[in-house]
Enzyme design. Sequence first.
Site, PDB file in Angstrom:
ATOM      1  N   CYS A  55       0.825  -1.207   0.000  1.00 44.17           N
ATOM      2  CA  CYS A  55       0.000   0.000   0.000  1.00 44.17           C
ATOM      3  C   CYS A  55       0.859   1.257   0.000  1.00 44.17           C
ATOM      4  O   CYS A  55       2.076   1.203   0.109  1.00 44.17           O
ATOM      5  CB  CYS A  55      -0.906  -0.003   1.221  1.00 44.17           C
ATOM      6  SG  CYS A  55       0.042   0.123   2.752  1.00 44.17           S
ATOM      7  N   ALA A  58       3.320   1.710   2.760  1.00 42.97           N
ATOM      8  CA  ALA A  58       4.501   0.863   2.610  1.00 42.97           C
ATOM      9  C   ALA A  58       5.541   1.544   1.725  1.00 42.97           C
ATOM     10  O   ALA A  58       6.743   1.452   1.976  1.00 42.97           O
ATOM     11  CB  ALA A  58       4.118  -0.498   2.031  1.00 42.97           C
ATOM     12  N   ARG A  89      13.083  -4.285   6.156  1.00 42.27           N
ATOM     13  CA  ARG A  89      13.620  -4.128   4.804  1.00 42.27           C
ATOM     14  C   ARG A  89      15.143  -4.213   4.737  1.00 42.27           C
ATOM     15  O   ARG A  89      15.736  -4.077   3.698  1.00 42.27           O
ATOM     16  CB  ARG A  89      13.108  -2.836   4.156  1.00 42.27           C
ATOM     17  CG  ARG A  89      12.005  -3.139   3.138  1.00 42.27           C
ATOM     18  CD  ARG A  89      11.466  -1.905   2.485  1.00 42.27           C
ATOM     19  NE  ARG A  89      12.393  -1.242   1.618  1.00 42.27           N
ATOM     20  CZ  ARG A  89      12.565  -1.532   0.324  1.00 42.27           C
ATOM     21  NH1 ARG A  89      11.869  -2.477  -0.241  1.00 42.27           N
ATOM     22  NH2 ARG A  89      13.435  -0.870  -0.405  1.00 42.27           N
TER      23      ARG A  89
END
Lengths: 540, 455
Positions: A55, A58, A89
Amino acid sequence: MTISDIELEQMYSRYPDKVKKNRKKHIVVKEGPEAVQKIEANTRTIPGILTQRGCCYAGCKGVVLGPIKDMAHIVHGPVGCSYYAWGTRRNKAKADENTPPEKMFSTMAFTTDMQESDIVFGGEKKLMTMIDEVVKIFHPRAITICATCPIGLIGDDIGAVAKAAEAKHGIQVLSFNCEGYKGVSQSGGHHIANNNLMEHVIGRGTRDKVGKHVVNILGEYNIGGDGWELERILKDIGYTVNCVLTGDSSYLDIQNLHAAQLNLVQCHRSINYIAEMMETKYGTPWLKVNFIGIEATIESLRQVAQCFDDEELVQRTEEIIAREVARITPSLEQYRKICTGKTAFTLVGGSRSHHYQYLLRDLGMEVVVAGYEFAHRDDYEGREVIPTIVADADQKNIPELHLEPDKELFEEGHIHLSMSQEKFEELKKRVPLSYYGGMYKCMKEGQIMLDDFNHHEIESLIEMLKPDIFFSGVRDKYVTHKMGVPAKQLHSYDYSGPYAGFSGALVFARDVTNAMTTPAWKMLDAPWDAPAASGGAPDA
Amino acid sequence: MLECMPKQQVEHTVGKINPAKTCQPIGAMYASLGIHGCLPHSHGSQGCCAYHRMHLSRHFRDAVLATSSSFTEGASVFGGAANLKTSIKNVFEIYQPEVMAVHTTCLSETIGDDVPTMIRQSEVPEGKYVIHANTPSYKGSHVTGFSNMCKAMVTYLAQYDGGMRKERVNILPGFVNPGDMREMKRIAQEMGVDFIMYPDTTDVLDSPLTSKYEMYPKGGATVAQIKDSGNSKATLSLGAWSSDAAGVALQEKCGVACIPLHIPIGLKATDEYIMALRNTAGVKVPSTLTVERGQVIDTLIDTHFHYQGKKVAVFGDPDTVVPLTEFLITMGMKPVYVMTGTPGAAFEDQTCKMLDEANITERKIKAEGDLFDLQMWIKEAKVDLLVGTSYGKYIARAEDIPLVRVGFPILDRAVHPLMPIVGYRGCLRLIEQISNALLDRRDRDSLDEDYELVM
Ligand code: SF4
Ligand code: SF4
């Protein structure tokens, strides 16, 4: 290894008519070198399709803002969004002369953890208190606030809170209305983050151009240390890396982003907005580079060197290339032997699938299916299609920034690069400044491009084409394994890295070889399942 | 690492800094995967679904498939009815699950989507099911979401046929790994108990790699089993936070007696689990289990000097932490900091009582805490060991304390979802991990002259 129309139809046959009609526009089988084929991209995902998309939030917090190491990133919303974007990440960051360890917030997660009553009565007060406390406890240099889904709905004015907090604490507090539902994928969030950094942070610093040949690397997030490998190479050649946006970057560096002569754009999709806006505002030229793959890195380094009117730099570039290639080639050869002739799918991100085509070719491998989660048409077809892209309602929801040249700081491109206008014009003929050719041109006849790929298509294509290895994210990885195909994550590199530059190519080659040759692949069947020599049926 | 943390005690009063919980839908998604042939569906924007799948995939290292209603701005304004109806149609045509388990996200909750009505207005193919749970992220935690979906299984599916109750026990295993569920089932089988377990993620999230891919692996409780659970004699509801809501709902709906228990982590909780099975099913405990129990006692006696008296900080989900604390006390350790991110006053009451009984008076207990709190406590007075999820690793490094990873999620270690921490075998595994962590530490810290072969 090409796919027949019949096979494709078979894949589509599972789809209801409406879905079929929609998906066909997002799937392109390349017809030939001369063909010009359109792909549909950056449009809504079909509800109920098992998409791999994320989304807006993100893209904004998860990708672009999260790696800025010395800002406290407060996520305004219920706990989940903050939690999932916390450390997942692998953006590596370290303390340096700019950023002492006590100003590093990279391993922290801050969330207002909205509760039911906050949703009912509004969360602005809570957010303000949280900012007060974070400032008091941590003394960050600056703060970001990201809104998640419910915040936009209940109408919390995070902009007003940010403004008040800024006045109160005397540090910059940036607010990002990146509610998850905005746009059609994480792409909208990249855009929102880019706009805000451009409008409020970049250009505030007073740093002069430090050193010779000053560059920024934009859209490099230092996953697995990629950014550090690139800095190593560029510094060795004689560049000054002003800022890596946003991998291992500090607020201070971003404020001074304009103090560079040239912007190198690694991930086009996540950051091209900043490259373009900086060109408008400061006149900074930008060059799309690709440091994934040996040939690609060499090509990019040569192009960058040409952008400066300096023979010595060109020569030093060749020296470093020769040195690095000599260094890695012997070890690479052993892997290349195993990889040559193998096929791969690459399905990830908004530029990466394209970048890895080069690295895989270096290893003698061919990408037969490639796709993106959230790319736009220009990431596939090249920037020449931008004028023909018609914005729909979802795209119009993401505000555009319209900038003017900066009165003090704007300089023409050739002045940035310290060369005459004539030389600059000539350079533009040799080096594709302000251009990205996209993935399509890299594909060969019969190869397939997939936009907003989904589970069913992946499953069908793996069955039909049986690639030797599959590159995607963690959500596809284990499905692929169960289909008997090795998979590597290209978001997180399976906790390895770097994969960029020369050292990265070697690490990648080793990881890929290991994935394909790990002995267990030969032992999938239990001995008692094999038909007995005497011809009896297997046990199970 | 974490040099930014304040050196002195500071309190923060709102929000979470380094949270020790996450949002409801991920728990609901996990529970849904414990129904055979079920495709979880996230009703909201697709980002939540992507995050939840990512996190579950990382913890289990296995495929986690789920669809999303893929809201964009329009749906957020006008409601998600059209998106859900389209989703239901597409999901059944394309992915052909037996059951679609819909959960909400904070988005669809905030706009107030009436999901049951939307489901009723949708075309669900003959013989297929759509169930739903409301899982607003701004209430409770991922454990609450798990519990809500378990309850939905009861309210949508379980039935009492009105006849004689079957000599059978329902087991609601709580928010645990497939390895734990497999171990709980093994114990029940060993005792010869007829049972139904749901949710049951064995053979779903620990399914074998055989080169034949199945979108719906063979595991999971079938709809028929969940339906029939209304005819069972009793329900063992393991873990108050994760299972009681479903257990109580089944008692109310179908009259099945609900017996609340801890998740069988540690000696006492395992004893209680076995006694409950024995008493409700009217079976005898086989000697094999007596042997297993004796092995735990033997090991505890043999190894107590590795860990006895050591101070330990425990955090994680309440249903894990409560029995874990009990076991740490059984081991003779001192759980001085006990924390969960999930709200619930009962957590503080229960742990407080256990620590009182063990005479551990210098301690801190908190429900709805975060890892900032925990680290500040540790800064004030150090512990010898940290037991909790992977997120504890930052504290472990910053404060130089060994970490034993237990609970959800574990994102940085291998094989854990298959290895039980429940039952007597789970006791042995916990003792092994805790002992070895402390012994490794002793080796690491010892001077040359104190470095010994035998420990
Ligand atoms: S938007 Fe809500 S449901 Fe989605 S991840 Fe964030 S907290 Fe969880
Ligand atoms: S390629 Fe994709 S995943 Fe990678 S940085 Fe760019 S937008 Fe992100």
